[in-house]
Scaffold this motif. Sequence first.
Motif, PDB file in Angstrom:
ATOM      1  N   ARG A 104       0.833  -1.210   0.000  1.00  0.00           N
ATOM      2  CA  ARG A 104       0.000   0.000   0.000  1.00  0.00           C
ATOM      3  C   ARG A 104       0.862   1.252   0.000  1.00  0.00           C
ATOM      4  O   ARG A 104       0.601   2.211  -0.732  1.00  0.00           O
ATOM      5  N   ILE A 105       1.909   1.254   0.807  1.00  0.00           N
ATOM      6  CA  ILE A 105       2.808   2.409   0.884  1.00  0.00           C
ATOM      7  C   ILE A 105       3.513   2.627  -0.452  1.00  0.00           C
ATOM      8  O   ILE A 105       3.663   3.763  -0.909  1.00  0.00           O
ATOM      9  N   GLU A 106       3.935   1.547  -1.106  1.00  0.00           N
ATOM     10  CA  GLU A 106       4.577   1.683  -2.417  1.00  0.00           C
ATOM     11  C   GLU A 106       3.600   2.214  -3.464  1.00  0.00           C
ATOM     12  O   GLU A 106       3.972   3.004  -4.322  1.00  0.00           O
ATOM     13  N   GLN A 107       2.336   1.790  -3.395  1.00  0.00           N
ATOM     14  CA  GLN A 107       1.333   2.317  -4.306  1.00  0.00           C
ATOM     15  C   GLN A 107       1.113   3.809  -4.058  1.00  0.00           C
ATOM     16  O   GLN A 107       0.998   4.599  -5.000  1.00  0.00           O
ATOM     17  N   LEU A 108       1.061   4.195  -2.786  1.00  0.00           N
ATOM     18  CA  LEU A 108       0.907   5.612  -2.453  1.00  0.00           C
ATOM     19  C   LEU A 108       2.107   6.421  -2.941  1.00  0.00           C
ATOM     20  O   LEU A 108       1.949   7.528  -3.460  1.00  0.00           O
ATOM     21  N   ARG A 109       3.315   5.855  -2.803  1.00  0.00           N
ATOM     22  CA  ARG A 109       4.514   6.535  -3.300  1.00  0.00           C
ATOM     23  C   ARG A 109       4.375   6.820  -4.796  1.00  0.00           C
ATOM     24  O   ARG A 109       4.647   7.932  -5.259  1.00  0.00           O
ATOM     25  N   ALA A 110       3.948   5.816  -5.553  1.00  0.00           N
ATOM     26  CA  ALA A 110       3.799   5.979  -7.001  1.00  0.00           C
ATOM     27  C   ALA A 110       2.746   7.042  -7.323  1.00  0.00           C
ATOM     28  O   ALA A 110       2.944   7.881  -8.218  1.00  0.00           O
ATOM     29  N   ARG A 111       1.645   7.022  -6.596  1.00  0.00           N
ATOM     30  CA  ARG A 111       0.591   8.008  -6.831  1.00  0.00           C
ATOM     31  C   ARG A 111       1.039   9.413  -6.453  1.00  0.00           C
ATOM     32  O   ARG A 111       0.700  10.392  -7.132  1.00  0.00           O
ATOM     33  N   ILE A 112       1.799   9.534  -5.377  1.00  0.00           N
ATOM     34  CA  ILE A 112       2.302  10.845  -4.952  1.00  0.00           C
ATOM     35  C   ILE A 112       3.242  11.402  -6.010  1.00  0.00           C
ATOM     36  O   ILE A 112       3.114  12.566  -6.420  1.00  0.00           O
ATOM     37  N   THR A 113       4.186  10.605  -6.459  1.00  0.00           N
ATOM     38  CA  THR A 113       5.148  11.109  -7.452  1.00  0.00           C
ATOM     39  C   THR A 113       4.463  11.410  -8.777  1.00  0.00           C
ATOM     40  O   THR A 113       4.855  12.351  -9.468  1.00  0.00           O
ATOM     41  N   ALA A 114       3.428  10.658  -9.124  1.00  0.00           N
ATOM     42  CA  ALA A 114       2.708  10.923 -10.375  1.00  0.00           C
ATOM     43  C   ALA A 114       1.915  12.221 -10.314  1.00  0.00           C
ATOM     44  O   ALA A 114       1.635  12.826 -11.355  1.00  0.00           O
ATOM     45  N   ASN A 115       1.561  12.644  -9.098  1.00  0.00           N
ATOM     46  CA  ASN A 115       0.724  13.838  -8.952  1.00  0.00           C
ATOM     47  C   ASN A 115       1.438  14.989  -8.264  1.00  0.00           C
ATOM     48  O   ASN A 115       0.815  15.998  -7.916  1.00  0.00           O
ATOM     49  N   ALA A 116       2.735  14.883  -8.060  1.00  0.00           N
ATOM     50  CA  ALA A 116       3.489  15.927  -7.360  1.00  0.00           C
ATOM     51  C   ALA A 116       3.619  17.196  -8.207  1.00  0.00           C
ATOM     52  O   ALA A 116       3.769  18.295  -7.663  1.00  0.00           O
ATOM     53  N   ARG A 117       3.591  17.054  -9.507  1.00  0.00           N
ATOM     54  CA  ARG A 117       3.654  18.209 -10.418  1.00  0.00           C
ATOM     55  C   ARG A 117       2.539  18.065 -11.454  1.00  0.00           C
ATOM     56  O   ARG A 117       2.183  16.954 -11.837  1.00  0.00           O
ATOM     57  N   TYR A 118       2.047  19.188 -11.888  1.00  0.00           N
ATOM     58  CA  TYR A 118       1.023  19.178 -12.930  1.00  0.00           C
ATOM     59  C   TYR A 118       1.153  20.444 -13.753  1.00  0.00           C
ATOM     60  O   TYR A 118       1.766  21.423 -13.341  1.00  0.00           O
ATOM     61  N   GLN A 119       0.591  20.393 -14.915  1.00  0.00           N
ATOM     62  CA  GLN A 119       0.698  21.515 -15.841  1.00  0.00           C
ATOM     63  C   GLN A 119      -0.203  22.659 -15.380  1.00  0.00           C
ATOM     64  O   GLN A 119      -1.338  22.448 -14.938  1.00  0.00           O
ATOM     65  N   GLU A 120       0.330  23.861 -15.495  1.00  0.00           N
ATOM     66  CA  GLU A 120      -0.423  25.055 -15.124  1.00  0.00           C
ATOM     67  C   GLU A 120      -1.737  25.105 -15.915  1.00  0.00           C
ATOM     68  O   GLU A 120      -1.783  24.800 -17.096  1.00  0.00           O
ATOM     69  N   GLY A 121      -2.794  25.426 -15.214  1.00  0.00           N
ATOM     70  CA  GLY A 121      -4.109  25.499 -15.840  1.00  0.00           C
ATOM     71  C   GLY A 121      -4.858  24.170 -15.795  1.00  0.00           C
ATOM     72  O   GLY A 121      -6.020  24.112 -16.160  1.00  0.00           O
ATOM     73  N   GLU A 122      -4.211  23.138 -15.369  1.00  0.00           N
ATOM     74  CA  GLU A 122      -4.835  21.809 -15.247  1.00  0.00           C
ATOM     75  C   GLU A 122      -4.922  21.461 -13.766  1.00  0.00           C
ATOM     76  O   GLU A 122      -4.286  22.082 -12.931  1.00  0.00           O
ATOM     77  N   GLU A 123      -5.668  20.451 -13.473  1.00  0.00           N
ATOM     78  CA  GLU A 123      -5.756  19.927 -12.105  1.00  0.00           C
ATOM     79  C   GLU A 123      -5.125  18.539 -12.068  1.00  0.00           C
ATOM     80  O   GLU A 123      -5.302  17.748 -13.002  1.00  0.00           O
TER      81      GLU A 123
END
Length: 155
Positions: A16-35
């Motif tokens: 579970r922690i490894e899955q959360l790590r992957a989700r955190i890194t995938a969502n740590a940055r995003y393009q301006e104007g997007e969510e």
Amino acid sequence: MKLAEALTARADLQRRIEQLRARITANARYQEGEEPAEDAAALIVEADAALEQLRQLIRRINATNARLDLGADGTMTDALAARDVLRLQHSLLVDAAAAASGANDQFLRQMRSELRQVSALPVGALRARADRVAQELRELDNRIQQANWSNDLEE
């Protein structure tokens, strides 16, 4: 809760922690104007809670392993150390036998005039020893598994 159930819960928490790590890194940055697809800060809070659960569970597992007497095998901690060493010993013997037999040899003689390779180790004896270590490993692992299902987790 039995020790075996706690070990399964520990593995589940680690996944579970490894899955959360992957989700955190995938969502740590995003393009301006997007969510972002998910709130990385909320995922970190969730990961922190899971990490604390894991810490408590590991503490209880270690306390149980340290007090659990397996007779001739010593404590569970002793038995786990012996199992780790037997696994390494078995792997070493199997690899040595394979190397000595030339099983993975890419330097096979193409012609009779080429130098012949000879074994520096007794392959049969190494394989027999590896078989004995594997048997010892299986027996110890069975005793460990039996203790895992027979003993309760420390509080």
